[in-house]
Each structure stands twice: as C-alpha cells, then as structure tokens.
Design a protein around this motif. Sequence first.
Motif, mmCIF file in Angstrom:
data_model
loop_
_atom_site.group_PDB
_atom_site.id
_atom_site.type_symbol
_atom_site.label_atom_id
_atom_site.label_comp_id
_atom_site.label_asym_id
_atom_site.label_seq_id
_atom_site.Cartn_x
_atom_site.Cartn_y
_atom_site.Cartn_z
ATOM 1 N N ASP A 209 39.286 21.218 30.412
ATOM 2 C CA ASP A 209 38.435 22.328 30.865
ATOM 3 C C ASP A 209 39.202 23.646 30.804
ATOM 4 O OD1 ASP A 209 40.133 22.079 33.057
ATOM 5 O OD2 ASP A 209 38.554 22.134 34.558
ATOM 6 N N VAL A 210 38.429 24.736 30.811
ATOM 7 C CA VAL A 210 39.017 26.091 30.763
ATOM 8 C C VAL A 210 38.362 26.927 31.854
ATOM 9 C CG1 VAL A 210 39.281 28.195 29.379
ATOM 10 C CG2 VAL A 210 39.409 25.965 28.261
ATOM 11 N N VAL A 211 39.192 27.595 32.648
ATOM 12 C CA VAL A 211 38.673 28.507 33.679
ATOM 13 C C VAL A 211 38.962 29.928 33.206
ATOM 14 C CG1 VAL A 211 38.924 29.244 36.085
ATOM 15 C CG2 VAL A 211 39.134 26.818 35.492
ATOM 16 N N VAL A 212 37.941 30.805 33.265
ATOM 17 C CA VAL A 212 38.136 32.204 32.867
ATOM 18 C C VAL A 212 37.758 33.098 34.038
ATOM 19 C CG1 VAL A 212 37.595 33.984 31.168
ATOM 20 C CG2 VAL A 212 37.435 31.575 30.521
ATOM 21 N N ILE A 213 38.689 33.975 34.434
ATOM 22 C CA ILE A 213 38.374 34.976 35.461
ATOM 23 C C ILE A 213 38.368 36.328 34.751
ATOM 24 C CG2 ILE A 213 38.975 35.947 37.707
ATOM 25 C CD1 ILE A 213 40.460 33.467 38.373
ATOM 26 N N GLU A 214 37.250 37.024 34.887
ATOM 27 C CA GLU A 214 37.044 38.211 34.046
ATOM 28 C C GLU A 214 36.631 39.416 34.878
ATOM 29 O OE1 GLU A 214 34.650 39.023 29.887
ATOM 30 O OE2 GLU A 214 33.876 37.538 31.273
ATOM 31 N N HIS A 215 37.094 40.591 34.441
ATOM 32 C CA HIS A 215 36.624 41.845 35.052
ATOM 33 C C HIS A 215 36.166 42.789 33.950
ATOM 34 C CE1 HIS A 215 36.724 45.889 36.682
ATOM 35 N NE2 HIS A 215 36.456 45.321 37.844
ATOM 36 N N ARG A 216 34.995 43.381 34.132
ATOM 37 C CA ARG A 216 34.484 44.349 33.152
ATOM 38 C C ARG A 216 34.180 45.665 33.828
ATOM 39 N NH1 ARG A 216 30.425 41.328 28.950
ATOM 40 N NH2 ARG A 216 32.015 39.947 28.108
ATOM 41 N N SER A 217 34.660 46.726 33.249
ATOM 42 C CA SER A 217 34.341 48.066 33.766
ATOM 43 C C SER A 217 33.138 48.593 33.006
ATOM 44 C CB SER A 217 35.525 49.009 33.548
ATOM 45 O OG SER A 217 36.645 48.547 34.253
ATOM 46 N N THR A 218 32.112 48.988 33.742
ATOM 47 C CA THR A 218 30.943 49.548 33.055
ATOM 48 C C THR A 218 31.011 51.074 32.987
ATOM 49 O OG1 THR A 218 29.788 49.265 35.156
ATOM 50 C CG2 THR A 218 29.370 47.617 33.482
ATOM 51 N N THR A 219 31.745 51.694 33.937
ATOM 52 C CA THR A 219 32.041 53.135 33.853
ATOM 53 C C THR A 219 33.476 53.331 34.352
ATOM 54 O OG1 THR A 219 31.518 53.866 36.108
ATOM 55 C CG2 THR A 219 29.649 53.621 34.606
ATOM 56 N N ARG A 220 33.988 54.579 34.251
ATOM 57 C CA ARG A 220 35.347 54.875 34.750
ATOM 58 C C ARG A 220 35.339 55.311 36.213
ATOM 59 N NH1 ARG A 220 35.239 56.418 29.492
ATOM 60 N NH2 ARG A 220 36.900 55.466 28.242
ATOM 61 N N LEU A 221 34.145 55.351 36.802
ATOM 62 C CA LEU A 221 34.034 55.916 38.151
ATOM 63 C C LEU A 221 34.903 55.173 39.159
ATOM 64 C CD1 LEU A 221 32.576 58.179 39.617
ATOM 65 C CD2 LEU A 221 30.739 56.580 40.159
ATOM 66 N N HIS A 222 34.981 53.838 39.032
ATOM 67 C CA HIS A 222 35.749 53.080 40.038
ATOM 68 C C HIS A 222 37.250 53.353 39.923
ATOM 69 C CE1 HIS A 222 36.709 49.391 37.399
ATOM 70 N NE2 HIS A 222 36.040 50.207 36.630
ATOM 71 N N PHE A 223 37.756 53.661 38.711
ATOM 72 C CA PHE A 223 39.176 54.038 38.584
ATOM 73 C C PHE A 223 39.417 55.364 39.321
ATOM 74 C CE2 PHE A 223 38.482 52.453 33.968
ATOM 75 C CZ PHE A 223 38.792 51.147 34.283
ATOM 76 N N ALA A 224 38.505 56.312 39.063
ATOM 77 C CA ALA A 224 38.690 57.675 39.588
ATOM 78 C C ALA A 224 38.516 57.709 41.105
ATOM 79 C CB ALA A 224 37.699 58.617 38.914
ATOM 80 N N THR A 225 37.495 57.011 41.614
ATOM 81 C CA THR A 225 37.270 56.987 43.067
ATOM 82 C C THR A 225 38.458 56.347 43.771
ATOM 83 O OG1 THR A 225 34.982 56.573 42.542
ATOM 84 C CG2 THR A 225 35.568 56.345 44.827
#
Length: 254
Positions: A209-225
């Motif tokens: 089996d393979v486990v994948v943990i993923e994060h996707r940024s939809t805008t840059r707002l969360h970096f800036a905030t």
Amino acid sequence: MRLGQAQHSQRAQDVLLSLAGYAGRMGALIRTILGRHQHAKLVAPLAMSGECRRMAPGPCSIRACHADARTISASDAVMDFSRPRCTMLYLRCAAALRRRMVIGTTGLCQCEASYARTAAQRIGILMSANTSVGVTLFRMLCAYAARLYAGYDFGIVEVHHRNKRDVPSGTAIALRHCVESTQHGVSICSLRGGGVVGDHAVFFMGDSDVVVIEHRSTTRLHFATGAVEAAVLLCAIGNGLYDMQGVLGLSTAP
Ligand SMILES: NC(=O)C1=CN([C@@H]2O[C@H](COP(=O)(O)OP(=O)(O)OC[C@H]3O[C@@H](n4cnc5c(N)ncnc54)[C@H](OP(=O)(O)O)[C@@H]3O)[C@@H](O)[C@H]2O)C=CC1
Ligand SMILES: O=C(O)C1=N[C@H](C(=O)O)C[C@H](O)C1
C-alpha cells in the motif's frame, strides 16, 4: 485568524514593518493585508536603487543604501520575500540596527543560512520557507506519519508555477528534514509549469500500500496572512532563530 491576539492586546502601539520584495507576487499581497491590519503597519517598502542592484557584487560585500537603512531603523521588523542576495543585504542591515526579520525568501545557500543563524544571536529571526499556518500543520502531520510508517520508503513531490526560480522548493526541503529523522536519502521530485501556486505531497510507500499526505495552495493568501501574523508575534519574543512552529507556539505532534 485568532493567532497572536493575546500579544496584540498587550501592545500599546502598532507593530511597524518594512518590506523587501514589495513589487513581487508575495509583496503585493502583504502590502494589501498591512493596509487593513488592526495592529501592524507598513513603514515603507525597501528597494535598492537599480544602480545599487547592478553594482552589488555578492552577498557578503553589499550594503543597504542610506534610505533603506533609515526605513529599517524606523521599523520593528523587516519582512523579506525577495531573492537571496537581497535577503542577505537587509539581514546584515537589520542585525546591525538590531531589528527583527522575517525571512520568507527561499533558495538561500548554506553559507547564507548559516549567516542567519549567527545573526540570530543579535536579533529575533523567523526563517521559514512556508509561512502558512496550514503548511505548518501539514509538516507536523508528515513528521508524525514518518514515525508511524518507519518501515516504508519515503518520497516527496512538489509542483510550482513556471516563474519559480529555486528548485527544489524550500517547503520540500523542510519536509525532507521532517521525515529524514526516520529515514535518510529521501528524494524530491520537482515539476514547474503554468500558474500552480504550490503543491506538496509526501509519499509513504510500502510493499502492498501507499499513503500520500498532500497540501495544495489555491491562492497565496495563506502564506501572506501567516507571515504578517508571525511578524507581529516575532516582535513580542526574544532573540533567536525561529520557525513557524516556534513562533506560533505549537507543540510537536504526539
Ligand atoms: N515563505 C513563504 O511562505 C513563501 C515564500 N516565497 C518565496 O518568496 C520569494 C519571492 O517570491 P515571489 O513574490 O513569488 O517572487 P517575485 O519574483 O514575484 O518577487 C520578488 C521581488 O523581489 C524583488 N527584488 C529582487 N531583488 C531585489 C533587491 N535586490 N532589492 C529589492 N527588491 C528586490 C523583485 O523585484 P524585481 O522583479 O524588480 O527584480 C521582485 O519584486 C521567493 O524566494 C519564493 O520562493 C513565496 C511564496 C511563499
Ligand atoms: O515561490 C513560490 O511560489 C513558493 N515558494 C515557497 C517554497 O519554495 O517552498 C513556498 C510556496 O510553496 C510558494
């Protein structure tokens, strides 16, 4: 976001910030956030003149121009989302003037990162390839999973827009640090194209089996905030080199 509100309420005055890389993708967003922030204000953008930039021969011999030094002096902290040479210039200036610094710029070489560690004996520095609270939690999850899946093979995939200069991303390098406490030699696969804001996935690959943990940024707002909130919190703590987890006061995963 409620982070840091205790510190806000204890501060009588606004936190004053200067900003390097103000005309960039991140800089533009940070300016907008600071324009309507209740507790933090932009003193001024930092911008070496075109001539200074052309003449600047390397990270250790360049100096901020007088106008920028005055701006830094009038700030509580410098926020930097620019390029490594620019980061070093303002870091030298911030350390000399004893002003704090948020380093969001990625792609620093070992020598530049080690200068930041030295400078942190004089000032408070947040150095983070990813100032998003969501990505900070994602990193903690990956560190936890690496311990649970210790017998599996690990790998990291990161995807970013075509204009990103550094490969691999700073976040991917930080993720590798997180999981390498369990397993060495974790490879990173990088893709560049289109307008992808920033995706990271950590693979834990077993025999069946393979486990994948993923994060996707939809805008840059969360970096800036996250960066602005972290800058405010950094101004309330002592000297030293911090990451987002440290500045936010998040304890390690179970
Ligand atoms: N920590 C985090 O969460 C995040 C970090 N980043 C990192 O932040 C950095 C900037 O990203 P992004 O905003 O997308 O990049 P951009 O290229 O859009 O912006 C960089 C800005 O820095 C300016 N700059 C470069 N050199 C100097 C200098 N010597 N003096 C003053 N300004 C200078 C550039 O000006 P000009 O174009 O005129 O040269 C440009 O406006 C990158 O390293 C990126 O990886 C990005 C997103 C999130
Ligand atoms: O350059 C970018 O865009 C980004 N850079 C950071 C990195 O190198 O990890 C963070 C984010 O993924 C966007």
